[in-house]
Design an enzyme around this catalytic site. Structure first.
Site, PDB file in Angstrom:
ATOM      1  N   TYR A  30       0.846  -1.192   0.000  1.00 53.30           N
ATOM      2  CA  TYR A  30       0.000   0.000   0.000  1.00 53.30           C
ATOM      3  C   TYR A  30       0.882   1.243   0.000  1.00 53.30           C
ATOM      4  O   TYR A  30       1.386   1.686   1.019  1.00 53.30           O
ATOM      5  CB  TYR A  30      -0.932   0.019   1.212  1.00 53.30           C
ATOM      6  CG  TYR A  30      -1.930  -1.115   1.269  1.00 53.30           C
ATOM      7  CD1 TYR A  30      -2.187  -1.925   0.160  1.00 53.30           C
ATOM      8  CD2 TYR A  30      -2.621  -1.389   2.446  1.00 53.30           C
ATOM      9  CE1 TYR A  30      -3.097  -2.962   0.224  1.00 53.30           C
ATOM     10  CE2 TYR A  30      -3.543  -2.426   2.513  1.00 53.30           C
ATOM     11  CZ  TYR A  30      -3.772  -3.213   1.401  1.00 53.30           C
ATOM     12  OH  TYR A  30      -4.685  -4.240   1.477  1.00 53.30           O
TER      13      TYR A  30
ATOM     14  N   PHE B 292     -13.271  -5.057   0.633  1.00 56.02           N
ATOM     15  CA  PHE B 292     -14.408  -4.504  -0.108  1.00 56.02           C
ATOM     16  C   PHE B 292     -15.717  -4.904   0.600  1.00 56.02           C
ATOM     17  O   PHE B 292     -16.596  -5.542   0.025  1.00 56.02           O
ATOM     18  CB  PHE B 292     -14.408  -4.997  -1.563  1.00 56.02           C
ATOM     19  CG  PHE B 292     -15.183  -4.142  -2.526  1.00 56.02           C
ATOM     20  CD1 PHE B 292     -15.791  -2.967  -2.113  1.00 56.02           C
ATOM     21  CD2 PHE B 292     -15.308  -4.511  -3.858  1.00 56.02           C
ATOM     22  CE1 PHE B 292     -16.507  -2.182  -3.000  1.00 56.02           C
ATOM     23  CE2 PHE B 292     -16.022  -3.724  -4.760  1.00 56.02           C
ATOM     24  CZ  PHE B 292     -16.628  -2.570  -4.326  1.00 56.02           C
ATOM     25  N   PRO B 293     -15.841  -4.565   1.906  1.00 56.77           N
ATOM     26  CA  PRO B 293     -16.976  -5.053   2.697  1.00 56.77           C
ATOM     27  C   PRO B 293     -18.304  -4.357   2.426  1.00 56.77           C
ATOM     28  O   PRO B 293     -19.359  -4.880   2.797  1.00 56.77           O
ATOM     29  CB  PRO B 293     -16.522  -4.791   4.143  1.00 56.77           C
ATOM     30  CG  PRO B 293     -15.611  -3.619   4.040  1.00 56.77           C
ATOM     31  CD  PRO B 293     -14.905  -3.762   2.723  1.00 56.77           C
TER      32      PRO B 293
END
Length: 282
Positions: free
Chosen positions: A61, A206-207
């Site tokens: 990231y 990606f909840p």
């Protein structure tokens, strides 16, 4: 029925089930520094203040930016705060991700993550992707070695099937799995069921649901309005309700949105309401 609010990761690290995913505190395309560096640091600090004690990041990231910001804002870490990171995706540009599972590379990345996070022990290190060119058992060998020497506490995987978890468990004790999953994206159902049976934490990335299900006037939007909630809150509450092994890690760069997400822990629907949402999602 109220939800179980905590989960013991690896049987010994008790975390609040709603965590924070630190991918978005980087630049566009998950590349480079964030536009608002001070804002990113404030969000991380506020997350811990309101009770988030499970923060998930990765060496890719930024690359490295997210880990460095976490250390700058939170190290030395409060007792009970669990920092999870990942290795195994090499970055060559914005939105470009290349799986690299060579043992010597992963060992180096794990040690560098430890340095960037300013910690003597990584609470949870996760293999970001299985490299199709390298058997997962080979990739995990140096990680297991670091675990035995006390530099890594627990080991997890990301984007895997039950068969791949079984393969990895031949050489390592796997305590978590991180797959894409939400009320509208259920391709990892078999993996979630495997995790439930084996008390392995299931961390959905990606909840928050998107698309037709979440659009204005759609089933999620309608139910959210009935409960004076947002679609994000309802998506997260559904995950928390779906299984006690699920640890959602929504990410945001806004303190307001962070606090809003955290309130999903208190959102309660009847079984009949959950069932109608399930039916709409299918």
């Amino acid at each position: 029925m109220s939800i179980q609010r905590t989960f013991k990761l690896g049987g010994d690290l008790e975390v609040n089930r709603l965590g924070y995913g630190a991918m978005r505190i980087t630049g566009e395309g998950v590349w480079g520094p964030p536009k608002d560096r001070e804002g990113a640091l404030k969000v991380l600090k506020r997350a811990v203040e309101i009770g988030v004690n499970f923060i998930d990041t990765a060496d890719s990231y930024g690359p490295y930016v997210s880990e460095e910001l976490i250390a700058e804002s939170l190290a030395p870490y409060q007792a009970g705060v669990v920092i999870a990171t990942k290795g195994g995706l090499c970055r060559v540009g914005p939105n470009k991700w290349l799986p690299v599972g060579r043992p010597e590379y992963l060992e180096q990345e794990a040690l560098m993550s430890m340095r960037r996070l300013k910690t003597d022990v990584i609470d949870l290190w996760q293999l970001h992707r299985i490299d199709p060119k390298v058997p997962v058992e080979e990739s995990l060998k140096p990680i297991v070695k670091l675990q035995k020497t006390g530099k890594i506490k627990h080991i997890g995987l990301s984007e895997v099937t039950p068969a791949e978890i079984e393969q990895a468990r031949k050489v390592a004790d796997i305590v978590s799995v991180q797959n894409e999953y939400n009320i509208g994206q259920r391709k990892s159902e078999a993996t979630l069921e495997y995790c439930e049976k084996n008390n392995i934490a299931f961390i959905p990335w990606f909840p928050v649901a998107a698309g037709k299900l979440a659009k204005e006037g759609g089933p999620l939007d309608t139910a959210a309005k009935q409960h004076n909630a947002t679609v994000s809150q309802l998506s997260l509450a559904w995950l928390l309700h779906r299984s006690p092994v699920i640890l959602p890690i929504p990410g945001t760069t806004s303190i307001e949105h962070l606090e809003e997400n955290f309130k999903s822990l208190d959102l309660e629907l009847s079984d009949a309401e959950w069932q109608s949402l399930e039916a709409a999602a299918k």
